[in-house]
Write a protein that holds these residues in place. Structure first.
Motif, PDB file in Angstrom:
ATOM      1  N   ILE A   1       3.830 -11.399   1.542  1.00 24.94           N
ATOM      2  CA  ILE A   1       4.016 -10.174   2.221  1.00 24.94           C
ATOM      3  C   ILE A   1       2.611  -9.380   2.345  1.00 24.94           C
ATOM      4  O   ILE A   1       1.720  -9.169   1.218  1.00 24.94           O
ATOM      5  CB  ILE A   1       4.902  -9.079   1.291  1.00 24.94           C
ATOM      6  N   GLN A   2       2.203  -9.035   3.443  1.00 27.91           N
ATOM      7  CA  GLN A   2       0.636  -8.602   3.784  1.00 27.91           C
ATOM      8  C   GLN A   2       1.030  -6.892   3.515  1.00 27.91           C
ATOM      9  O   GLN A   2       1.305  -6.161   4.670  1.00 27.91           O
ATOM     10  CB  GLN A   2       0.184  -8.809   5.326  1.00 27.91           C
ATOM     11  N   ALA A   3       1.143  -6.214   2.340  1.00 27.34           N
ATOM     12  CA  ALA A   3       1.293  -4.969   2.205  1.00 27.34           C
ATOM     13  C   ALA A   3       0.071  -4.259   1.671  1.00 27.34           C
ATOM     14  O   ALA A   3      -0.644  -4.538   0.916  1.00 27.34           O
ATOM     15  CB  ALA A   3       2.438  -4.728   1.174  1.00 27.34           C
ATOM     16  N   ARG A   4      -0.337  -3.043   2.552  1.00 28.59           N
ATOM     17  CA  ARG A   4      -1.468  -2.386   2.085  1.00 28.59           C
ATOM     18  C   ARG A   4      -1.293  -0.922   2.391  1.00 28.59           C
ATOM     19  O   ARG A   4      -0.473  -0.584   3.192  1.00 28.59           O
ATOM     20  CB  ARG A   4      -2.794  -2.789   3.135  1.00 28.59           C
ATOM     21  N   ILE A   5      -2.077  -0.071   1.935  1.00 30.04           N
ATOM     22  CA  ILE A   5      -2.061   1.325   2.285  1.00 30.04           C
ATOM     23  C   ILE A   5      -3.357   1.680   2.896  1.00 30.04           C
ATOM     24  O   ILE A   5      -4.356   1.858   2.346  1.00 30.04           O
ATOM     25  CB  ILE A   5      -1.865   2.129   0.910  1.00 30.04           C
ATOM     26  N   ALA A   6      -3.081   2.469   4.205  1.00 26.98           N
ATOM     27  CA  ALA A   6      -4.224   2.743   4.874  1.00 26.98           C
ATOM     28  C   ALA A   6      -4.135   4.466   4.768  1.00 26.98           C
ATOM     29  O   ALA A   6      -3.335   4.925   5.120  1.00 26.98           O
ATOM     30  CB  ALA A   6      -3.956   2.518   6.432  1.00 26.98           C
ATOM     31  N   VAL A   7      -5.376   4.725   4.313  1.00 24.58           N
ATOM     32  CA  VAL A   7      -5.719   5.988   3.849  1.00 24.58           C
ATOM     33  C   VAL A   7      -6.404   6.719   5.141  1.00 24.58           C
ATOM     34  O   VAL A   7      -7.655   6.339   5.032  1.00 24.58           O
ATOM     35  CB  VAL A   7      -6.232   6.403   2.612  1.00 24.58           C
ATOM     36  N   ILE A   8      -5.865   7.830   5.818  1.00 25.08           N
ATOM     37  CA  ILE A   8      -6.626   8.537   6.793  1.00 25.08           C
ATOM     38  C   ILE A   8      -7.473   9.469   5.969  1.00 25.08           C
ATOM     39  O   ILE A   8      -6.988  10.371   5.530  1.00 25.08           O
ATOM     40  CB  ILE A   8      -5.601   9.258   7.661  1.00 25.08           C
ATOM     41  N   GLY A   9      -8.878   9.580   6.247  1.00 27.34           N
ATOM     42  CA  GLY A   9      -9.783  10.489   5.647  1.00 27.34           C
ATOM     43  C   GLY A   9      -9.963  11.633   5.903  1.00 27.34           C
ATOM     44  O   GLY A   9     -11.063  12.365   6.204  1.00 27.34           O
ATOM     45  N   VAL A  10      -8.966  12.408   6.193  1.00 31.40           N
ATOM     46  CA  VAL A  10      -8.780  13.693   6.320  1.00 31.40           C
ATOM     47  C   VAL A  10      -8.076  14.663   5.257  1.00 31.40           C
ATOM     48  O   VAL A  10      -6.968  14.281   5.011  1.00 31.40           O
ATOM     49  CB  VAL A  10      -7.946  14.032   7.828  1.00 31.40           C
ATOM     50  N   PRO A  11      -8.716  15.297   4.540  1.00 32.83           N
ATOM     51  CA  PRO A  11      -8.030  15.766   3.410  1.00 32.83           C
ATOM     52  C   PRO A  11      -7.143  16.949   3.383  1.00 32.83           C
ATOM     53  O   PRO A  11      -7.373  18.000   4.463  1.00 32.83           O
ATOM     54  CB  PRO A  11      -9.497  16.454   2.572  1.00 32.83           C
ATOM     55  N   ILE A  12      -6.125  17.122   2.743  1.00 28.60           N
ATOM     56  CA  ILE A  12      -5.130  18.201   3.008  1.00 28.60           C
ATOM     57  C   ILE A  12      -5.263  19.041   1.474  1.00 28.60           C
ATOM     58  O   ILE A  12      -4.960  18.481   0.500  1.00 28.60           O
ATOM     59  CB  ILE A  12      -3.812  17.563   3.156  1.00 28.60           C
ATOM     60  N   THR A  13      -5.468  20.344   1.810  1.00 23.58           N
ATOM     61  CA  THR A  13      -5.702  20.962   0.419  1.00 23.58           C
ATOM     62  C   THR A  13      -4.683  22.404   0.464  1.00 23.58           C
ATOM     63  O   THR A  13      -4.269  22.780  -0.287  1.00 23.58           O
ATOM     64  CB  THR A  13      -6.917  21.777   0.006  1.00 23.58           C
TER      65      THR A  13
ATOM     66  N   MET B   1      -2.851  -0.939  -4.954  1.00 25.42           N
ATOM     67  CA  MET B   1      -2.909  -0.596  -3.261  1.00 25.42           C
ATOM     68  C   MET B   1      -2.148  -1.713  -2.703  1.00 25.42           C
ATOM     69  O   MET B   1      -1.770  -1.621  -1.210  1.00 25.42           O
ATOM     70  CB  MET B   1      -4.460  -0.364  -3.023  1.00 25.42           C
ATOM     71  N   SER B   2      -1.773  -2.868  -3.205  1.00 22.84           N
ATOM     72  CA  SER B   2      -1.008  -3.792  -2.566  1.00 22.84           C
ATOM     73  C   SER B   2       0.464  -3.483  -2.461  1.00 22.84           C
ATOM     74  O   SER B   2       1.247  -3.994  -1.699  1.00 22.84           O
ATOM     75  CB  SER B   2      -1.071  -5.172  -3.387  1.00 22.84           C
ATOM     76  N   ASP B   3       1.086  -2.322  -3.197  1.00 21.32           N
ATOM     77  CA  ASP B   3       2.334  -1.868  -3.164  1.00 21.32           C
ATOM     78  C   ASP B   3       2.390  -0.851  -1.989  1.00 21.32           C
ATOM     79  O   ASP B   3       1.592  -0.405  -1.341  1.00 21.32           O
ATOM     80  CB  ASP B   3       2.479  -1.054  -4.286  1.00 21.32           C
ATOM     81  N   TYR B   4       3.906  -0.564  -1.692  1.00 19.96           N
ATOM     82  CA  TYR B   4       4.084   0.257  -0.440  1.00 19.96           C
ATOM     83  C   TYR B   4       3.765   1.867  -0.868  1.00 19.96           C
ATOM     84  O   TYR B   4       3.639   2.237  -2.013  1.00 19.96           O
ATOM     85  CB  TYR B   4       5.395   0.215   0.110  1.00 19.96           C
ATOM     86  N   LEU B   5       3.455   2.584  -0.066  1.00 19.90           N
ATOM     87  CA  LEU B   5       3.185   3.959  -0.125  1.00 19.90           C
ATOM     88  C   LEU B   5       4.739   4.451  -0.652  1.00 19.90           C
ATOM     89  O   LEU B   5       5.698   4.403   0.011  1.00 19.90           O
ATOM     90  CB  LEU B   5       2.970   4.642   1.475  1.00 19.90           C
ATOM     91  N   GLY B   6       4.400   5.227  -1.741  1.00 27.04           N
ATOM     92  CA  GLY B   6       5.524   5.928  -2.375  1.00 27.04           C
ATOM     93  C   GLY B   6       6.202   5.215  -3.372  1.00 27.04           C
ATOM     94  O   GLY B   6       7.033   5.816  -3.988  1.00 27.04           O
ATOM     95  N   ALA B   7       5.652   4.015  -3.807  1.00 31.59           N
ATOM     96  CA  ALA B   7       5.871   3.112  -4.802  1.00 31.59           C
ATOM     97  C   ALA B   7       5.697   3.973  -6.140  1.00 31.59           C
ATOM     98  O   ALA B   7       6.318   3.630  -7.277  1.00 31.59           O
ATOM     99  CB  ALA B   7       5.227   2.031  -4.883  1.00 31.59           C
ATOM    100  N   ASP B   8       4.436   4.573  -6.169  1.00 28.58           N
ATOM    101  CA  ASP B   8       4.122   5.101  -7.573  1.00 28.58           C
ATOM    102  C   ASP B   8       3.796   6.611  -7.448  1.00 28.58           C
ATOM    103  O   ASP B   8       4.336   7.251  -6.420  1.00 28.58           O
ATOM    104  CB  ASP B   8       2.691   4.416  -8.000  1.00 28.58           C
ATOM    105  N   GLN B   9       3.639   7.341  -8.621  1.00 29.37           N
ATOM    106  CA  GLN B   9       3.553   8.861  -8.782  1.00 29.37           C
ATOM    107  C   GLN B   9       2.375   9.325  -7.960  1.00 29.37           C
ATOM    108  O   GLN B   9       2.410  10.572  -7.784  1.00 29.37           O
ATOM    109  CB  GLN B   9       3.437   9.215 -10.312  1.00 29.37           C
ATOM    110  N   TYR B  10       1.634   8.724  -7.277  1.00 29.51           N
ATOM    111  CA  TYR B  10       0.608   9.173  -6.420  1.00 29.51           C
ATOM    112  C   TYR B  10       0.983   9.150  -5.037  1.00 29.51           C
ATOM    113  O   TYR B  10      -0.056   9.527  -4.076  1.00 29.51           O
ATOM    114  CB  TYR B  10      -0.682   8.536  -6.574  1.00 29.51           C
TER     115      TYR B  10
END
Length: 386
Positions: free
Chosen positions: A244-256, A297-306
Motif C-alpha cells: 500500500i502506497q500511503a502518504r500524507i501530502a501537506v500543503i504549505g499554507v498555514p491556517i491559524t 506519515m505512512s498512515d492515512y490522514l486522520g489516523a492519529d491525534q494530529y
C-alpha cells in the motif's frame, strides 16, 4: 581565359589558404561572427550550450544492504545503477560507478585531487545518480551512513564547478519495516518465559517449603518486563503494508484563524484517499530503529491525534487508528476520479466540512472538534492535507 598583354600568359586565380601545405583553414570574418543554430536556440531559452562529447561527468552510486539476519536486500539498487551507468555512457557522459561503498569513498571521489582538472576545462555538466534508500534530501550508503544532497553540491563548489548544470537523480526504494513483527515476536517469547517460570514456582510451592529466592526474583522480573512490553505494544503503530502506497501530502499554507477553504481536483485515483487538515510538525514521530525504522506519515490522514479528515466515502476521521471498525471503502457513493473535493475549516465554530458536488448531502459530512477551535489563541497552526 584572359591573356596578359605583355607576355601572353594566362592569369591564374590565387589558391585558397586551406590548400597550402602547412597552413590552417580559417573562416572568413563575416562567417565566423555568425551565430550557429544551437547557439541561437540556447540564447533564446536562456539555457546552457554544451560544447560536445563528453557532455559531462556522471557519478553513479548504488547501495543494497544487509538486514538484521545478514541477508542482502534491495539488490535492485545495484542492478539499476549498473544499467543506468551503461545508458549514460552511451548518451555521451564519462561515467564513474560505485556500488555498495561507504560515505568516505563517495566523498573522496568528489574531492579536488580526483575531479578538479576535469571539471575546470573538460566537462560541461555533472550528473549524480543514486539508487537505494533515502528521503529526497539525503541518501544512505553502507553501514547506514548518510550523505545529503547539500554535501554533494558543496563538494562541487569546493573544486570551482559553478555556473554550469548540475543534475541529481535519486531513485529511492521504500523498504518495509519488520519492527512491529519483531516486537510481537519478542512479546510472545517473554510471555512464554513468564508462564513457564510461574509454573515452576507454583510446583515448588505445591511441594511445600519456601522456593529459592532466585526463582521468585526471576518470576517477578519477567512479570515486570512483560507488563512494560504489553503497555508499549498498546501505543505501537502498525507499520504500513508493503503493498500500500500511503502518504500524507501537506500543503504549505498555514491556517491559524477565520474560515478557510481549499479544493482538490481528483484527476487520477488509484488508492484510498482522505482530505482534511493536520498538525504537520507532529507527524514525524518515528517507531523502530535503524533499518527497521518506520514513520507515522505512512498512515492515512486522520489516523492519529494530529490529523482531522474525511475519507473516500465521506466518513470523518480523527485519531481513528486504534478504534474498531472498517473505513467502508467499498460503499457505493464515494469520491471518484474527476471529482472536485472542497474542505472548509471554520476555526470560530471548531468545525470542518466536506463538499463534493452531487455527493454526501447531509450532516455526516461535518466534523465538530474542540481542537479545531480558536487556533490562534492556543498558538496552534494547522495545514491543508491529503
Amino acid at each position: 581565359g584572359k591573356q596578359n598583354g605583355k607576355d601572353g600568359e594566362e592569369d591564374k586565380e590565387a589558391p585558397e589558404a586551406a590548400a597550402r601545405p602547412g597552413t590552417t583553414f580559417r573562416l572568413p570574418p563575416d562567417v565566423a561572427g555568425r551565430k550557429e543554430e544551437q547557439e541561437s536556440f540556447c540564447e533564446e531559452r536562456n539555457s546552457y550550450a554544451l560544447n560536445g562529447r563528453p557532455f559531462g561527468l556522471a557519478f553513479v552510486w548504488g547501495n543494497s544492504y544487509q538486514d538484521d539476519t545478514g541477508n542482502v536486500q534491495c539488490m535492485i539498487a545495484t542492478d539499476s545503477a549498473g544499467m543506468v551507468g551503461e545508458v549514460l555512457q552511451q548518451a555521451g557522459f564519462e561515467v564513474r560507478v560505485r556500488l555498495n561503498v561507504r560515505k568516505k569513498y563517495i566523498l573522496d571521489e568528489l574531492a579536488a585531487e580526483n575531479v578538479e582538472d576535469e571539471l575546470k576545462d573538460k566537462y560541461d555538466c555533472v550528473l549524480c545518480y543514486f539508487c537505494g534508500r533515502g528521503d529526497g534530501d539525503s541518501f544512505m550508503t553502507q553501514y547506514e551512513e548518510t550523505i545529503t544532497v547539500a554535501e554533494v553540491w558543496a563538494s562541487l563548489d569546493a573544486v570551482g564547478f559553478t555556473g554550469r548544470p548540475r543534475i541529481m537523480i535519486m531513485d529511492l526504494m521504500d523498504v518495509r519495516s519488520t519492527y512491529v513483527e519483531d516486537f510481537a515476536e519478542e512479546a510472545s517469547k517473554l510471555k512464554s518465559d513468564f508462564e513457564g517460570a510461574s509454573q515452576d514456582l507454583a510446583l515448588m510451592q505445591a511441594k511445600g517449603g519456601a522456593p529459592p529466592d532466585m526463582v521468585t526474583k526471576r518470576v517477578a522480573e519477567l512479570e515486570h518486563q512483560l507488563t512494560e512490553k504489553l503497555e508499549e505494544q498498546k501505543n505501537l503503530r502498525g507499520a504500513p503494508n508493503a503493498g500500500i502506497q500511503a502518504r500524507i501530502a501537506v500543503i504549505g499554507v498555514p491556517i491559524t484563524e477565520g474560515i478557510v477553504s481549499f479544493t482538490v481536483h481528483v484527476k487520477r485515483l488509484a488508492y484510498a484517499i482522505s482530505f482534511g487538515v493536520c498538525h504537520h510538525s507532529e507527524l514525524s514521530k518515528v517507531w523502530g530503529k535503524k533499518l527497521r525504522t518506520y514513520c507515522g506519515m505512512s498512515d492515512y490522514l486522520g489516523a492519529d491525534q494530529y490529523g482531522w479528515a474525511f475519507n473516500q466515502v465521506g466518513r470523518a476521521f480523527h485519531n481513528q487508528y486504534q478504534k474498531p471498525g472498517k473505513a467502508q471503502w467499498g460503499k457505493v457513493m464515494h469520491i471518484r476520479q474527476g471529482d472536485k473535493v472542497t474542505i472548509t475549516l471554520d476555526t470560530v465554530q471548531g468545525m470542518m466540512r466536506l463538499d463534493v458536488p452531487g455527493k454526501f448531502k447531509g450532516s455526516h459530512t461535518k466534523m465538530l472538534h474542540p481542537a479545531l477551535l480558536n487556533l490562534a489563541e492556543r498558538g496552534v497552526t494547522l495545514y491543508p492535507s491529503v
